[in-house]
Design an enzyme around this catalytic site. Structure first.
Site, PDB file in Angstrom:
ATOM      1  N   SER A 185      -1.023   2.685  -4.771  1.00 62.42           N
ATOM      2  CA  SER A 185       0.234   3.022  -5.433  1.00 62.42           C
ATOM      3  C   SER A 185       0.584   4.499  -5.205  1.00 62.42           C
ATOM      4  CB  SER A 185       0.151   2.652  -6.918  1.00 62.42           C
ATOM      5  OG  SER A 185       1.435   2.623  -7.476  1.00 62.42           O
ATOM      6  N   ASP A 209      -0.572  -1.128  -1.422  1.00 61.00           N
ATOM      7  CA  ASP A 209       0.756  -1.268  -2.034  1.00 61.00           C
ATOM      8  C   ASP A 209       1.322   0.107  -2.432  1.00 61.00           C
ATOM      9  OD1 ASP A 209       2.701  -3.246  -2.352  1.00 61.00           O
ATOM     10  OD2 ASP A 209       2.472  -3.242  -4.517  1.00 61.00           O
ATOM     11  N   HIS A 270       0.965  -6.121  -7.713  1.00 62.43           N
ATOM     12  CA  HIS A 270       0.751  -4.727  -7.291  1.00 62.43           C
ATOM     13  C   HIS A 270      -0.751  -4.418  -7.248  1.00 62.43           C
ATOM     14  CE1 HIS A 270       1.846  -0.570  -6.686  1.00 62.43           C
ATOM     15  NE2 HIS A 270       1.430  -0.162  -7.866  1.00 62.43           N
TER      16      HIS A 270
END
Ligand SMILES: *[C@@H]1O[C@H](CO)[C@@H](O)[C@H](O)[C@H]1NC(C)=O
Ligand SMILES: *[C@@H]1O[C@H](CO)[C@@H](O)[C@H](O)[C@H]1NC(C)=O
Length: 332
Positions: A185, A209, A270
């Site tokens: 992230s 991600d 996610h």
């Protein structure tokens, strides 16, 4: 007429900025338009984030990459970290750091810390297959702030990390051909900044991600110049993650978007990226197939040459867009 204009403006405003009330439900989210998004912390718990909240500049003067902590794990200390302090060579010489061993660096995302689930999961997998130095970066001092503030501080986190790694290798020895930077992230953008700071010398950079909100078109975002070989794994593209190809090779498991198999919601999708990665480090079992283009990846219809997703192979090289189908639960 006037009333109509006011009314349609009001409707447009509401569509973009209505507060989503169902925790975890990002089905309202329109990339680049929506003001609010549910975002998971390091344990996957959703928090409502206001993407228009200005970054807190005063906070950023005190909390930034200077607060990074570097926790070393090896096979000799797989669960109790040894803290390496930038500038204090004694903290390296008194640790289990081995200059000739692979060096893997893990960076968590928003509202995480060095103990966030992804860190022990990936560390355990790596130490099971490799006698490596694993450095977990804890940037919780900043990551625990507002998303907009944490996001604005990511370049600093990456710069300090890059400088730390240059110092570590210059001081204690090491080989950039043995360095693999991995971030989830916001952490994916932090490792990219660190990689560029180190002259793109790290042999591998992996973005799990990479964060989407506030990062589309951002010059500090992960890109192929972050290291020799840059790979991204997209699992919640277009919502919490970027959907566009962002590395040398980009993998789109199950279409690269929410919902991933076994997930109902985007926060789950996610987080799936770091679970998939940890699994490939252990088993190296997930084969991607080359796609003609991103649309083929999105509908998961790719059937070209195969290429392994993830894993811990330090000499991995490749490029292109890859699709694959995974299982719904570990080891996927
Ligand atoms: C991480 O976990 C260890 C062991 O449970 C604990 O001592 C430490 O305070 C934790 N650190 C953070 C930043 O949560
Ligand atoms: C992945 O590819 C390898 C060969 O590289 C093959 O042996 C294996 O069966 C493939 N796995 C799957 C799940 O298709």
């Amino acid at each position: 007429m006037k009333l109509l204009v006011v009314l349609s403006a009001l409707v447009a405003l509401c569509a973009g900025s209505a507060t989503p009330v169902v925790p975890d439900d990002n089905s309202h989210y329109v990339e680049g338009e929506s003001r609010y998004i549910w975002m998971p912390d390091g344990e996957g718990v959703p928090h409502l984030v206001d993407l228009q909240e200005p970054a807190n500049q005063a906070f950023l003067r005190n909390r930034n990459g200077a607060n990074n902590q570097y926790w070393l794990y090896t096979r000799l200390n797989p669960t109790d970290p040894q803290v390496i302090v930038h500038g204090d060579a004694d903290t390296i010489s008194s640790s289990n750091y081995v200059a000739s061993s692979p060096l893997m660096v893990l960076v968590h995302g928003w509202n995480g810390d060095g103990n966030s689930t992804m860190n022990p999961t990936i560390t355990d997998a790596l130490l099971a297959v490799s006698d490596a130095n694993v450095i977990v970066v804890d940037w919780s001092a900043l990551a625990s702030s507002l998303y907009s503030t944490a996001s604005a501080g990511v370049p600093s986190v990456g710069q300090y990390l890059g400088n730390f790694l240059v110092w570590l290798i210059n001081t204690a020895g090491g080989d950039w051909d043995n360095v693999h930077l991995v971030g989830h992230s916001l952490g994916a953008h932090a490792v990219a900044v660190a990689g560029r700071m180190a002259g793109g010398l790290a042999t591998r950079v992996t973005g799990l991600d990479p964060a989407g909100p506030l990062w589309r078109g951002n010059d500090d975002a992960i890109s192929s110049n972050a290291g020799t070989y840059v790979e991204c794994i997209h699992t919640d593209g277009g919502i919490l993650g970027l959907f566009n190809p962002s590395g040398d090779a980009d993998f789109y498991p199950n279409g690269g978007r929410n919902p991933q198999p076994g997930c109902l919601i985007s926060t789950c999708s996610h987080s799936r990226s770091h679970q998939l990665f940890a699994s490939t480090v252990r088993y190296n079992h997930l084969n991607g197939s080359l796609c003609d283009d991103i649309n083929q990846a999105q509908i998961n219809q790719c059937s070209g040459a195969t290429f392994k997703m993830g894993n811990s192979d330090l000499s991995k090289q490749g490029n292109g867009i890859y699709g694959l189908t995974t299982g719904a639960s570990w080891p996927f």
